[in-house]
Design an enzyme around this catalytic site. Sequence first.
Site: not given
Ligand code: DSN
Length: 415
Positions: A53, A55, A199, A225, A228, A234
Amino acid sequence: MSNKFLSQNDPKIAKILKKEQQRQQEVLEMIPSENFVSKAVLEALGSVATNKYAEGYPGKRYYGGCEYIDQIEQTAISRAKKLFNAEHVNVQPLSGAPMNLAVYSAFCQPGDTILGMDLSHGGHLTHGHPVTLSAKIYRFVRYTCDPKTGKLDYKAIEALAKAEKPKIVLAGFSAYSRNLNYKKFNAIAKKVGAISMMDMAHIAGLVAGKALENPVPIMDVVTTTTHKTLRGPRGGMIMCKQKYARQIDKAVFPGLQGGPHQNQIAALAVALHEAQKASFKKYAAQVLKNARVLCQELQAGGLKIVFGGTDNHLILADVTPLGLSGKEAEQALDEVGITVNKNIIPNDIRKPLDPSGIRLGTPALTTRGMKEPAMKKIGQMIIALLKNPHKISQKTAARKLVKELTQKFPLFYGV
Ligand code: DSN
């Protein structure tokens, strides 16, 4: 990957995971938001950091025993700052949706207006789609693009911003294949006294690999994110100008989240290290080359390419000219081992669960080492199959090519 302890302790989950690993090995993964992390990233993700933990932030925690966790988080922050030329970085967002909500809550009061891209024109659910919690808290106004060319009318966006007075002017997408003009977005935000936000979840790896322009030095806030094109675990990450650092950090913790997932942050640090390498630069460039070749083949074969082409890793294609819906196309491809996703297209007359389009991309196949000749074959085969989705000989030929390519470019996890 070895899972000795898992096999002994929980054979059921071990068996299912083995099957999932085999599935990943045996299909052509073409969902543009998916990728394969390295073994090093996986090891960090499955590490003892998950036990802790922590925080708070490095040096200012609400728990003892954080000396090594601090070093991990600080390393992730320093690497992200260097890679993206960022003034301030928060690596704690658990994933994309809480990450964007944290930014909205940092700058907006309930009822305030945010200007974002329409979902059907390539935007993202978390950019104000009515079904989301964000849309219940904030008032989203959406801009669109020209579906034929993908061009954004920046004058129209400016006029909308002047009329609606948003607190945030938001750029970014999940199904848009063209480059954005960040300077124009930022200038519009400044004219109406708003925060400019990008984003870049889909393209962060392409930015890290210097294949696409970096929005971080231009925009006030950039979210992404990490799983990708960036090829990390993730998770989410927020980068911003130093003057917004306190606001952002407070919005993430204690505003929205509790204990950060430190194993995820350790894995992110590893992915950021990998993204600094020359080999990652080559990877990012190849993702784009592959997407262009694939796009040309699909277009030549009769699919209507939404936005007129691609500047990045993804392609949004209207499959209705071949007499299929997006759902039917997704299913036909799935059956032979090609994974894509159905997707709405601008002004879609069909429903979201059975839309007119499919979305496909090249990041995962490029990680496996595939280049232009493979893309050409895949593109031609997709067209042949979609033209005759029920013909047995066509399905057999498609499965044969999938097998040939997945064996020639094996996943590096072993079997
Ligand atoms: N769900 C994702 C995508 O497939 O583009 C975006 O967050």
